[in-house]
Scaffold this active site. Sequence first.
Site, short mmCIF file in Angstrom:
data_model
loop_
_atom_site.label_atom_id
_atom_site.label_comp_id
_atom_site.label_asym_id
_atom_site.label_seq_id
_atom_site.Cartn_x
_atom_site.Cartn_y
_atom_site.Cartn_z
N TYR A 149 -5.30 6.98 -8.88
CA TYR A 149 -6.61 6.44 -8.52
C TYR A 149 -7.76 6.97 -9.43
CZ TYR A 149 -4.39 3.74 -4.78
OH TYR A 149 -3.56 2.79 -4.28
N THR A 194 -8.22 0.01 6.87
CA THR A 194 -7.07 0.63 6.20
C THR A 194 -5.69 0.74 7.22
OG1 THR A 194 -7.54 3.01 6.94
CG2 THR A 194 -8.73 2.30 5.11
N TRP A 228 -7.68 -6.22 5.96
CA TRP A 228 -6.15 -6.69 5.77
C TRP A 228 -6.00 -7.88 6.89
CZ3 TRP A 228 -3.10 -4.62 1.82
CH2 TRP A 228 -3.19 -3.65 1.50
N CYS A 270 0.74 -1.06 0.00
CA CYS A 270 0.07 0.07 -0.17
C CYS A 270 0.69 1.39 0.18
CB CYS A 270 -0.73 -0.14 1.15
SG CYS A 270 -1.89 1.36 1.55
#
Length: 323
Positions: free
Chosen positions: A162, A98, A64, A31
Amino acid sequence: MNYVPTRITADGRDGYPVEAGRYRLIAARACPWANRAIIVRRLLGLEGAISMGLTGPTHDQRSWTFDLDPGGVDPVLGYERLQQAYFARFPDYPRGITVPAIVDETDGKLVTNDFAQMTLDLSLEWTAFHREGAPELYPEHLRDEMDVVMKRVFTEVNNGVYRCGFAGSQESYEAAYDRLFVALDWLEERLAGRRFLMGESITEADVRLFTTLARFDPVYHGHFKCNRQKLSEMPVLWAYARDLFQTPGFGDTTDFAQIKKHYYVVHSDINPTQIVPKGPDLAGWLTPHHREELGGRPFGDGTPPGPPLPAEVVPASGAALAA
């Protein structure tokens, strides 16, 4: 997205004082937002004060997960999913799970996932635990200009790729594409005569730009259709990116295998086959960049960090080819 704004500060005003050995940074090498925190922690020498747990490169819709650890469990927190730390503090947490996230080891609860403030606080609030020779990544005399530069890098480049990748129409994609490359052209011009974004030394602004540049050719150029040029075809940015990559703390925290696996597997709406490309060739990252001809002192009055902790070395499968 709104992030948890709690801060860890020297005065502990949010209830979380700076304290060595209390907090765990949970990150994913894949990430770009988490990669920033990994780099800053290493540049400042905070490995002994803040432990780090790494998730695997992929995740499901829930969270995650700690796929890289024995039994799929983080050895410090005892969690299989980062989601557990979020729910420990906010049982009805409504938003995405996140990384990066900082978790309080004493109770297993999330402290913050505010990635932008997090790295600034590592620089400004954790000074008591910085290594000798730690660089000044957010120098006071540059902050006004830095904030402007970082805002443009964030909106137009970090987020710009993005916007291209997740555009829902041809029109929105083309508008996003144009915005992105206007910004990359601006960066080419800005960096033509200065070694780093703010001048002669590395700052937080460089960390924030680097993590997008490192992913550009392996992911954004093809997967997100940011294909006017490859990074390797933009002479100034490519040399700048190589300069940083070859600096301790940058290339040695970059795992290209995890980066590619994350984007090409997780974004199954964009890549339904989930096939991960073999390329690009990584050898170019280690070629001479000649940016030292611009002068500068990468660490200012400080020094480079030492080698990464043995447990935090990027696996050979994800590293650039050895010179």
